[in-house]
Scaffold this active site. Structure first.
Site, PDB file in Angstrom:
ATOM      1  CB  CYS A   1      51.867  83.093 -27.694  1.00  0.00           C
ATOM      2  SG  CYS A   1      50.719  84.266 -26.656  1.00  0.00           S
TER       3      CYS A   1
ATOM      4  CB  CYS B   1      48.985  81.602 -23.204  1.00  0.00           C
ATOM      5  SG  CYS B   1      48.255  82.473 -24.636  1.00  0.00           S
TER       6      CYS B   1
ATOM      7  CB  CYS C   1      20.894  46.260  -6.299  1.00  0.00           C
ATOM      8  SG  CYS C   1      22.568  45.967  -5.813  1.00  0.00           S
TER       9      CYS C   1
ATOM     10  CB  CYS D   1      25.611  46.988  -8.565  1.00  0.00           C
ATOM     11  SG  CYS D   1      25.150  45.570  -7.250  1.00  0.00           S
TER      12      CYS D   1
ATOM     13  CG  ASP E   1       6.608  82.382 -29.826  1.00  0.00           C
ATOM     14  OD1 ASP E   1       6.509  83.193 -29.572  1.00  0.00           O
ATOM     15  OD2 ASP E   1       7.476  81.413 -30.564  1.00  0.00           O
TER      16      ASP E   1
ATOM     17  CG  ASP F   1      10.812  79.475 -32.770  1.00  0.00           C
ATOM     18  OD1 ASP F   1      11.723  79.447 -32.417  1.00  0.00           O
ATOM     19  OD2 ASP F   1      10.920  80.434 -33.913  1.00  0.00           O
TER      20      ASP F   1
ATOM     21  CG  ASP G   1      10.548  81.004 -28.871  1.00  0.00           C
ATOM     22  OD1 ASP G   1      10.590  82.280 -28.606  1.00  0.00           O
ATOM     23  OD2 ASP G   1      10.357  79.943 -29.634  1.00  0.00           O
TER      24      ASP G   1
END
Lengths: 75, 872
Positions: free
Chosen positions: B18, B21, B86, B89, B524, B734, B738
């Site tokens: 809007c 914003c 190299c 570079c 785990d 898993d 986790d």
């Protein structure tokens, strides 16, 4: 286009610094070679050119990068 | 700074809804120092910002926008960059890209010849990026994907090999003539076959000129392009070396009295052989470098080009990339599977080793999923495409490996920084060497009878300038850090590729480096160390069961007890009841329906099975029913002490036995843990279970440290505590539940993710549900880092030994110096040593896979090819 313009401006400003530095190093060598020994002219001039070229190679990227950093903020 | 031109920048903004914003974003941007004016357009979602002083603090603008709750989107693209040789570079290309306003990050990979750029779209364009790269002396183009990319990359590599090969033939052939001419006086009896005019200085000059201007021209043009933009690279080292040797030789030939040493110091052979050896190094590098990225090519080659689709009841062969989701395809024995899908008809065994590392073919029948790129072995089947194009498992794996290969390990960043600053340091050293030998060294130590190492050529009448210049040039040539640039990325590429071959995907080079330093591996419990579902572990028969046997003419065995319990639990939805039913089914026991069944919530079940009253439940239930289990209590307590849940079974109001149920270990958990201990690692288990159960599992599997009664949200905190003890910690889980702990760990390993790798969290993805792949990951990481360190050693040792020699350290004592051409040869050998050393990694096999090999095929399921209707 602005980027290119800035690049050119940076290159010009940097050259105004590193060229005198390199020429100064070459002149210093020339003076030292003239004062410190009995060197042939060619050796003195050749040595001064070589020192000048290497000084240019050393100073050019260092100065250009510093001028760029001063010129604009980096992302 | 007020004289700087004004700059206008347009930023894309996301999240504005809007006018308010717009106002927020405008205010935030106006507060950034240097901003002259701001105009935010809600419709285009863009902010146009003007700076009065020419400075573009893009990062401040982005931060300002994000601070007020909106976003500046970034995109990532990969450019193919050619001409890099190299580490310096790499630094130059990265520097050129990062300097562009709007580029957030640029990571260049020397081995891949790529630059991965994160940028703000609209602020900087791909064209500007390519131009920036070209301006510092390299070529850039957009990368393509899939087989097109592999073809293009191969073509570019072959072209480079051809180009350097051509240069090598020219420089090598003519250089040989220059050598013959230079050493004509020393040829002895061979003088008869070598024309004398080859030894004339002007002829040597004529022969050397096409070498310098032909094969040697690339060094001059590349270094000049870089110099114009203030960057120095190894091309400059070569150009100064070749240029100086050639220039002095020309002057001494044309003007022998100029004072540069005269005809005795015409180093035409130096210029010619220097060029020849550098080109030889480039050619060998081009030849070997592509081989380190073979893994990606291998993966890409897995993709079949043709798919046999059944449309309107007819078989049609179409390009695999034209398959659409829902297409039904027929795969015959020996054919590759074109895309991911689900088997709808037929039966076969599929070799998935190329993607999962699983050595045995996997059975496939209706309902099973198949992976594109794997190989059908025995039967024919039809399957329906579920994932195509970039969504297939193979495409995801390739993308992940590419991303990993394009990333940089911390050790590489350091090596690149060193190499990037090395060249400037070397030029500075070249000045010092020149000045020292000019003013002091020559007068003190010069001996006209001195010579180059491995050369009979005497320095003779070379003057102070020529001698000092020679040493200075040799320092430049011998210092090239090209091997330093290759050392880490080439090993990382080979390592990530090798890991992918075994079903282990590293998401970045940093993950490899961190994985090689791990001290503690945290697992785990549920679903990682254990299967994650309870299963029957023990069945104990009561001695009193004999009474039942005699009266019923029925002999009670463990199978009978389990069967009775399973029939009683057949209609139960309780996990323990389901475990008992599964246990009975696994043992092949026939399960009829109970005549009656009644659940006793919180206690157990009572059922009428084949005319007998079966009571199954906890000890409280048995107490309430006054059934005396005192004789079985010692066994019950022992089982509970092992972390198992004990179910009491009574038949006809008499104690019949015990059934213990527990979450059991996965097949390879114990072996994986044993191998981790052999690697000297501490192991820990993290679980929400009570300490007794957790410790029982830990004892079985051989875990060192138990972190029990940890809530899922606190797992990350436990990992942090271990890190606070100074340990490098990996978390194996898993990958879904986790996620916070995986993110907190130094290395997060998501296990058993299958091939849907894109959504996984964690730094390392183990495709198979095999805990031994943790060992595979760690061994591969250690082998890769070992290779990195060896490579860095080989890269630096040449420089460390070569530079003092080139600077003339030996000269006062031995009157020997290194010639520029020998320096070039040493540098070429340095790069080739590093690349060949990396290629040795191709022979690496994780310890488990080494042991798997002899058993491959043994125990393979004997499958019959099932006939499938072809659709015709």
């Amino acid at each position: 286009m602005e980027h290119e313009r800035v690049e050119r401006e940076v290159a010009r400003k940097a050259a105004l610094i590193y060229l005198p530095m390199s020429i100064g190093a070459a002149l210093l060598f020339l003076i030292a070679a003239s004062v410190l020994g009995d060197y042939p002219t060619v050796a003195r001039v050749g040595g001064a050119i070589w020192v000048g070229v290497l000084s240019l190679i050393v100073s050019m990227p260092m100065v250009t990068s510093r001028v760029k950093k001063q010129w604009r903020g980096k992302f | 700074m007020s004289e700087h031109p004004a700059i206008t920048l347009t930023l894309p903004i996301r999240g504005m809804t809007c006018a308010s914003c717009v106002s927020h974003v405008e205010s935030a941007l106006k507060e950034v120092p240097g901003v002259a004016s701001v105009m935010v357009n809600l419709g285009t979602e863009r902010a146009t910002v003007q700076f009065a002083n020419g400075s573009v603090p893009v990062e401040q603008l982005v931060t300002a926008v994000r601070d007020v709750g909106y976003d500046v989107p970034v995109e990532t693209t990969t450019l193919a960059v050619s001409g890099m040789t190299c580490a310096s570079c790499v630094a130059h290309v990265e520097g050129a890209l990062k300097e562009l306003p709007g580029v957030a990050e640029a990571v260049v990979n020397l081995g891949l010849g790529s630059a991965k750029v994160t940028y703000i779209p609209g602020v900087v364009t791909l064209g500007q990026m390519k131009r920036a790269v070209r301006e510092v002396g390299y070529e850039a183009s957009e990368t393509s994907s899939g087989t097109e990319a592999i073809d293009r990359e191969r073509q570019a590599r072959e072209e480079e090999i051809r180009r350097q090969g051509r240069n090598l033939i020219i420089a090598g052939t003519i250089g040989l003539l220059v050598m013959l001419g230079t050493f004509y006086d020393m040829l002895g009896p061979f003088k008869a076959i070598v024309p004398e005019f080859l030894s004339y200085k002007w002829v040597l000059g004529l022969l050397t000129t096409p070498i310098v201007l032909g094969p040697g021209r690339q060094f001059f043009t590349n270094s000049w392009r870089g110099l114009r933009h203030g960057v120095t690279d190894m091309n400059l080292l070569y150009a100064t070396g070749i240029g100086a040797a050639y220039g002095i030789a020309v002057i001494n030939t044309l003007f022998p009295d100029a004072g540069f040493g005269g005809e005795g110091a015409t180093f035409f052979e130096s210029a010619a052989l220097l060029t020849g050896f550098i080109v030889l190094g480039r050619w060998l590098e081009a030849l070997t470098r592509g081989r380190t990225s073979e893994a990606i090519r291998k993966l890409m080659k897995l993709q079949p080009k043709i798919a046999r689709v059944i449309r309107n009841g007819r078989e049609e062969e179409i390009p695999a990339d034209e398959v659409e989701i829902g297409d039904v395809m027929l795969v015959k024995p020996g054919e590759g599977i074109p895309v991911d899908g689900t088997v709808i008809e037929g039966y076969s065994a599929v070799d998935e080793s190329m993607l999962t590392g699983e050595s045995l073919p996997v059975e496939k029948r209706a309902g099973d999923s198949v992976i594109g790129g794997t190989l059908n072995k025995t039967g024919a089947f039809k399957f329906e495409a579920t994932k195509v194009g970039k969504d297939t498992a193979l495409a995801q794996i390739i993308r992940l490996v590419e991303d990993a290969q394009a990333s940089k390990a911390p050790i590489q960043k350091l090596a690149d920084w060193v190499a990037g600053h090395f060249i400037l340091g070397v030029h500075l050293l070249a000045v010092l060497v020149f000045v020292f030998w000019f003013f002091l060294g020559y007068n003190l130590f010069f001996d006209p009878n001195s010579s180059f190492i491995l050369s009979p050529y005497k320095l003779g009448a070379i003057g102070v300038f020529g001698f000092s210049l020679l040493l200075s040039v040799t320092v430049l040539v011998i210092s090239c850090p090209c091997a330093v640039g290759l050392a880490t990325p080439s090993a990382m590429m080979a390592g990530t590729g090798k890991a992918a071959e075994h079903g282990v995907l590293f998401k970045g080079a940093e993950a490899i480096e961190n994985a090689s330093k791990l001290q503690t591996i945290v697992f785990d419990k549920t679903g990682t160390l254990t299967k994650g579902e309870p299963s029957v572990t023990d069945v104990v028969i009561s001695e009193q069961s004999s009474v039942i046997s005699e009266t019923d003419h029925w002999s009670l065995t463990t199978d009978h007890l389990l069967r009775l319990a399973a029939i009683a639990e057949k209609n139960s939805e309780h996990p323990l009841g389901e475990a008992i039913v599964r246990g009975a089914e696994t043992r092949g026991l026939a399960l009829v329906n109970a005549e009656s069944f009644d659940s006793i919530p919180g206690h157990g079940v009572v059922a009428q099975v084949e005319g007998r009253a079966v009571l199954l439940g906890n000890r409280k239930l048995m107490r309430e029913r006054s059934i005396d289990f005192s004789r079985l209590m010692p066994q019950a307590e022992q089982l509970e002490g092992d972390g198992k849940t004990v179910m009491f079974v009574a038949v006809e109001e008499e104690p019949a036995g015990l059934i213990a149920v527990a979450d059991t270990l996965k097949e390879h958990s114990v072996e994986a843990l044993r191998r981790l201990h052999q690697l000297g690692l501490e192991t820990a288990m993290i679980t929400g279970d009570n300490r007794r159960t957790a410790e029982a599992i830990a004892r079985q599997v051989g875990i060192d440290r138990v972190l029990a009664e940890v809530l899922p949200q606190d797992k990350a905190e436990e990992v942090k505590k271990l890190q606070a003890l100074g340990k490098k910690v990996a978390m194996v889980g898993d990958g879904v539940n986790d996620a916070p702990a995986l993110a907190q760990a130094d290395v997060g390993m998501a296990i058993g993710s299958g091939t849907d790798v894109a959504k996984e969290t964690g730094d390392v993805i183990l495709i198979k549900d095999d805990l031994r792949d943790v060992v595979v990951a760690l061994e591969t990481a250690k082998a890769t880092m070992r290779k990195v360190k060896q490579n860095l050693f080989w890269a630096f040792i040449y420089n460390m030994l070569g530079i003092p020699l080139a600077a003339g350290l030996l000269y006062p004592f031995a009157a020997l110096i290194i010639s520029p051409e020998l320096a070039a040869l040493l540098m070429a050998v340095s790069s080739v040593t590093v690349t060949l050393n990396t290629l040795l990694l191709k022979r690496f096999r994780p310890s488990i896979r080494r042991e798997d090999r002899p058993t491959r095929g043994a125990g393979r399921p004997q499958l019959q090819a099932a006939p499938v209707a072809s659709g015709n």
